[in-house]
Design an enzyme around this catalytic site. Structure first.
Site, PDB file in Angstrom:
ATOM      1  CG  ASN A 120      -1.660   1.228   1.415  1.00 56.56           C
ATOM      2  OD1 ASN A 120      -1.755   1.999   0.474  1.00 56.56           O
ATOM      3  ND2 ASN A 120      -2.199   1.466   2.581  1.00 56.56           N
ATOM      4  CG  ASN A 178      -6.493   7.594  -0.733  1.00 56.12           C
ATOM      5  OD1 ASN A 178      -7.602   8.001  -1.040  1.00 56.12           O
ATOM      6  ND2 ASN A 178      -5.495   8.416  -0.457  1.00 56.12           N
ATOM      7  CE1 TYR A 179      -3.086   2.444  -2.456  1.00 49.82           C
ATOM      8  CE2 TYR A 179      -2.652   4.347  -1.069  1.00 49.82           C
ATOM      9  CZ  TYR A 179      -2.544   3.710  -2.286  1.00 49.82           C
ATOM     10  OH  TYR A 179      -1.917   4.324  -3.337  1.00 49.82           O
ATOM     11  CB  ILE A 180      -7.384   0.781   5.412  1.00 49.39           C
ATOM     12  CG1 ILE A 180      -5.900   0.572   5.700  1.00 49.39           C
ATOM     13  CG2 ILE A 180      -8.228  -0.028   6.380  1.00 49.39           C
ATOM     14  CD1 ILE A 180      -5.469   1.063   7.067  1.00 49.39           C
TER      15      ILE A 180
END
Length: 865
Positions: free
Chosen positions: A14, A822-824
């Site tokens: 990530n 944005n990623y989790i």
């Protein structure tokens, strides 16, 4: 690979390739790799360490750098349909990078095995590099040790349990989109047998004169609507009011002029506007002192002066502007700075009135009607003319961004909807009815030829669906990740050079979160990613250490020193073998498009970004499973932040420590000390009421903390006196503003003097306490019990503030926002909120709660990624 490893990512991928993000593996090593080298732990990263010797054993890197030119830009496509496999959701055309043409298209053209390239496939002994003293690089970051522990702990984790029978929120997916029973509109109560625990996001209020439909109390849960999947058409009907243009340029007052060689200069309004762009931003030294910025601006500035009739002095004589150093923009800056200060100092009531007027004027543009539903529009304002800044070291920084006219704008709207009228005397470039696109208007800017789009707001259904599909696609990767890793481990030894390069690139993307990267043209910032790594960007250090050093996204330096699979190390050595030299690409047989095509062979829409999203969410999900957050709300929030920080460390979401961090920490420390000083004063008041307490509670209970010396106390008392004085003065001014707004008589200065007597009394009290060492009980009806209650509250405040300070210090080098937003998967944050009974407001701001409404309302605490 054992079955227990199937769903366990090798690392959390990530990271952004921008010097602040990379990643390391978090699960057990492959048996093959382990058998080859029991001494290595691939994926352990030593970030920001010094680059010492570069490939000391490799003598073939001679000769000057040779860079290939990037391909000419691809012309704008006629179709505005969005690619479902795009790396970015709702990605505008301006972000679609050009890719270079390498030797052959690896997906279509034939390639020659390594053994037939004029030399035999080198043996392992031939590719080995001798021992080096470089392997002893010290770990300079304190996070590195913690990072290694996390990886080792994650490596011992069992495989996640198979998903149980899907609920309405977690049914079987196809192409990353949930399949649900056909539902268009459902009442909030009928969606699920369990009521959502989180607060419902408030609906936007309709206009006062608009009739309310009978189903206004019904809530549209699009994430349960299968008709809103990956179909070609994104809408059936669409109505909107167009865009808002920036106001026309207002010429400067006649007494405000740019000077050239000390002489005030008169310019045509168009040229004066460009001069004002530069003059108004003199306080932005990062830009105006940049030589590239100055050169580009001055070139455009001279051109527009020439086109508009030149510059003249006060007598009308022509002045030729040749040298930037003789230009003086300070009079322009002083004028605009005075305007900014004047606006800043407006009374709150006036600011409120101006904002209300602006909101009223723009109200019709803020919403559109999308398939009969009212949706908020995001960026409905056309960009004003200005100077282009660019990200990182952009070669076009300082160029003039020209004013966008209606004739340059294409409107996208429903066929039967009324077309918004352009400004008087103008016309739209084109009116389209593109149901495959989610844009409302578009135009092409003049700097890079990029297309700018007016899209829906982040909290709209369409944007929510985009986020939803992104995270569902990452969840779908669980089914394919084991096969992908098995394949690239096998192909690391493939006879075909292109296959080796492909496998090595996927390994680096999966293991260390390198972005795919694209070839850049001469007019773009020289940044690289995995596929565009140059010879000089990689340093090989035996036995299996690789140093990456290059400019990543936004021209921020990416430096990472990592241990890799022995075969990957050998491959990189082959890829760098002579006659390659500085400037040549390491992956010369591979393009980004070919790599993406290869990844999509495993799963529709699979890209490097999906790897990062999957690994970040998987890691966070497993950390939450083993977590048992207890204590107060601040303690639970810190536990969540700790988990988020671990993900960010694994993903190398680093950031530079801000210049004001030390000052902020010092202020927080002073505030905590101030609270402890208040506790001491309250204890002294207790003694004033009951001196026998000293014996009962012990003398140590009433002692002053060692770090609160007399000098600090006097400084703090002076601060408290000044703070109280400012509060009273501001309250007096605010009361007078309110009276003025209500057209009542304002209070006189004598009233302020009367109010400030409290400050003088406070000063006298502090002076007396410093002399006698005693504090008299104060307040209405003081009692020992009341003071004890006040001390308990102060203890809670000290504890909360200390946790916040520790959290801030721990996060000074880690960017938590990037991973959290944005990623989790936001549903994991919702799970934590519901599982440990922490308000979601502690994690998501109002705008994020609107953006992730679908996540807040679609899962319960037992949901798993």
């Amino acid at each position: 690979m054992s079955s227990s490893e199937d769903d366990t990512p090798l690392m959390a991928t990530n990271g952004r390739v921008n010097g602040t993000s990379s990643a390391t593996k978090v699960d057990a090593k492959h048996p093959k790799v382990k058998a080859e080298s029991s001494q290595l732990d691939p994926g352990i990263s030593i970030r920001f360490g010094p680059v010492q010797d570069r490939d000391v054993e490799m003598k073939d890197a001679e000769g000057g750098a040779s860079k290939r030119k990037g391909r000419t830009s691809v012309s704008h496509q006629k179709s505005y349909a969005e690619s479902e496999s795009s790396d970015e959701d709702d990605q505008p055309l301006s972000k679609r990078r050009r890719t270079s043409m390498k030797h052959k298209d690896p997906e279509t053209d034939e390639d020659v095995p390594l053994a037939r390239n004029g030399r035999k496939l080198p043996k392992a002994s031939e590719t080995a590099i001798g021992e080096s003293s470089d392997s002893d690089v010290p770990i300079e970051r304190k996070l590195a040790a913690q990072k290694k522990k996390i990886e080792q702990r994650a490596a011992r984790k069992p495989a996640p349990k198979k998903e149980t029978k899907p609920t309405p929120a977690t049914k079987k997916q196809t192409n990353g989109v949930k399949k649900e029973p056909a539902v268009k509109k459902v009442k909030a109560e009928s969606v699920s047998p369990q009521k959502p625990k989180g607060k419902a996001v408030k609906r936007e209020s309709e206009d006062a004169d608009e009739k309310e439909d009978e189903d206004d109390d019904e809530e549209y849960r699009w994430w349960l609507d299968p008709t809103k999947g990956d179909g070609t058409n994104k809408w059936t009907t669409l109505e909107h009011s167009g865009v808002v243009f920036p106001p026309p340029y207002e010429p400067l007052p006649k007494n405000v002029k740019m000077k050239y060689d000390g002489v005030p200069v008169t310019l045509h309004p168009d040229a004066e506007e460009v001069a004002s762009f530069f003059g108004s931003m003199l306080n932005s030294t990062h830009n105006v002192e940049n030589p590239v910025f100055q050169k580009n601006f001055f070139g455009d500035f001279k051109d527009i002066i020439k086109k508009t009739g030149g510059a003249k002095d006060s007598k009308g004589n022509k002045i030729e502007i040749k040298e930037f150093s003789k230009c003086d923009f300070k009079p322009i800056f002083e004028y605009y700075d005075a305007q900014r200060q004047e606006k800043k100092n407006l009374p709150p009531a006036e600011k409120k009135r101006l904002k209300a007027e602006k909101d009223e004027a723009e109200a019709q543009y803020q919403y559109c009607i999308w398939d009969g539903r009212k949706q908020k529009v995001g960026n409905f304002r056309v960009e004003p003319p200005s100077l282009f800044r660019g990200r990182g070291e952009h070669p076009k920084t300082g160029r003039v961004k020209t004013r966008v006219l209606p004739e340059q704008i294409t409107i996208n709207i429903g066929k039967d909807a009324p077309v918004p009228p352009p400004p008087a005397g103008h016309r739209w470039k084109e009116v389209k009815h593109d149901r495959e696109g989610t844009w409302l208007a578009m135009w092409q800017e003049n700097i890079n030829g990029n297309y700018k789009y007016v899209m829906l707001a982040a909290n709209s259904d369409v944007k929510g669906q985009s986020d939803f599909k992104k995270f569902e696609k990452a969840r779908e990767l669980k089914k394919h990740i084991a096969k992908i890793r098995k394949d690239y481990q096998k192909k690391l030894r493939d006879d075909m050079m292109v296959e080796r390069q492909k496998a090595t690139a996927v390994y680096l993307i999966d293991q260390f979160a390198l972005r795919a990267g694209n070839e850049k043209g001469e007019d773009e910032a020289e940044t690289v990613g995995c596929c565009s790594l140059k010879y000089e960007n990689i340093t090989l250090k035996p036995p299996a250490t690789v140093v990456f050093d290059f400019l990543g996204k936004d021209s921020i330096r990416f430096y990472d020193e990592v241990e890799v699979d022995p075969q990957v190390f050998k491959n990189l050595k082959i890829f760098k073998k002579a006659p390659k030299k500085e400037g040549d690409e390491v992956f010369d047989r591979l393009t980004t498009s070919a790599l993406n095509k290869h990844l999509q062979g495993y799963m529709s829409g699979l890209t490097a970004k999906v790897f990062r999203t999957y690994n970040a969410s998987w890691t966070m999900g497993n950390l939450l499973k083993e977590m048992n957050a207890t204590g107060s709300i601040p303690e639970k929030v810190k536990a969540y932040n700790d988990a988020n920080r671990r993900v960010a460390i694994l993903c190398n979401h680093k950031r530079t420590v801000t210049a004001g961090h030390a000052n902020q920490m010092e202020k927080m420390g002073e505030r905590i000390k101030g609270l402890r000083y208040q506790k001491w004063r309250l204890k002294q008041m207790m003694l004033d009421l009951d001196p026998s307490l000293k014996k009962k509670k012990g003398a140590s209970f009433f002692e002053l903390d060692e770090d609160l010396d007399k000098e600090w106390i006097k400084e703090h008392q002076a601060f408290l006196i000044e703070e109280q004085s400012q509060k009273i003065t501001k309250k007096f001014e605010k009361d007078n503003e309110k009276l003025a707004a209500e057209r009542q008589k304002e209070m006189k200065a004598t009233e302020l003097e009367e109010r400030l007597k409290v400050v003088k009394e406070m000063e006298k009290k502090f002076n007396k306490e410093n002399k006698t060492g005693k504090v008299e009980a104060e307040g209405k009806g003081p009692t020992v019990e009341r003071f004890e209650n006040s001390i308990a509250k102060l203890d809670q405040r000290v504890e909360t503030m200390s946790l916040q300070a520790q959290d801030k210090e721990d996060n000074k080098e880690v960017a938590l926002g990037t991973s959290k937003i944005n990623y989790i998967d936001p549903r994991l944050t919702v799970v934590f909120s519901k599982k440990f009974n922490v308000p979601i407001e502690k994690f998501f701001s109002k705008s994020l709660r609107e953006k992730f409404e679908w996540a807040i309302k679609s899962v319960e605490e037992d949901w798993e990624f």
